[in-house]
Design an enzyme around this catalytic site. Sequence first.
Site, short mmCIF file in Angstrom:
data_model
loop_
_atom_site.label_atom_id
_atom_site.label_comp_id
_atom_site.label_asym_id
_atom_site.label_seq_id
_atom_site.Cartn_x
_atom_site.Cartn_y
_atom_site.Cartn_z
CE1 TYR A 149 -0.54 -46.30 -0.09
CE2 TYR A 149 -2.38 -46.94 -1.49
CZ TYR A 149 -1.88 -46.52 -0.27
OH TYR A 149 -2.76 -46.30 0.78
CE LYS A 153 -1.23 -49.07 2.36
NZ LYS A 153 -1.09 -49.00 3.84
#
Length: 243
Positions: A149, A153
């Site tokens: 994750y 990002k």
Amino acid sequence: MEIRFDGKKALVTGAGKGIGREIAKALYKAGAETFAVSRTQSTLDSLKEECPNMHCVCADLSDWKSTQEVISSMLPIDLLVNNAGTNTPQSFFEITEESYDCIMNINLKSVLNISQMVAKSMVEQKSGGAIVNVGSQAGLRAIDSHAVYGASKAALVQMTKVMALELGKHNIRCNSVSPTVVLTDLGRAHWQNPELGGPMLSRIPLGRFAELEDVVEPVLYLLSDKAAMLTGVSLPIDGGFTV
């Protein structure tokens, strides 16, 4: 400071709930013709009840070709918020190919796909426009069990900067925001547990997590002409977490 988007067309992904839903509602209330995209029909149905004239579209953004078919029917778009995101928290040794692909397909690949289509339309219309990509503090600082994750990002922030560099000559501004924990319904259920939220909260100088409006208002500002000289910005909305 009142911000209006009368006469503009706006597209928000991941608009069924949480941050995306509130951004879509804010754009709608500010006068924009708003397209809300989500993969969950039930959340779109409830959004439609709140905002009867909003265009609510169900789509699986992980499917490249079907996404192009859906988005092409909305063009041209003046304002784009790439908010759709997903996460499966896993420790480093637990990460699977399936979870990696799922996270990257939504958090990064779909942003590329949709932004290409919208930006090409902006160029063809010679109208300029604004794009805001919603990242996370996990893309700026290491957080346990957020390897993929966080990587997605962090890549999103860098892709936004390259988009700003290449699209600036077409008067298309591209910025990103990176929120801390946001107290959506899901956020409250998870992070207000002292055992889970306490250690994270202790790292935020302002001493609180973000409310939805703490994210919505900066996004609207970046989309507006009041931010006409801002592009390539990576804005932490984190109460000081990243300092």
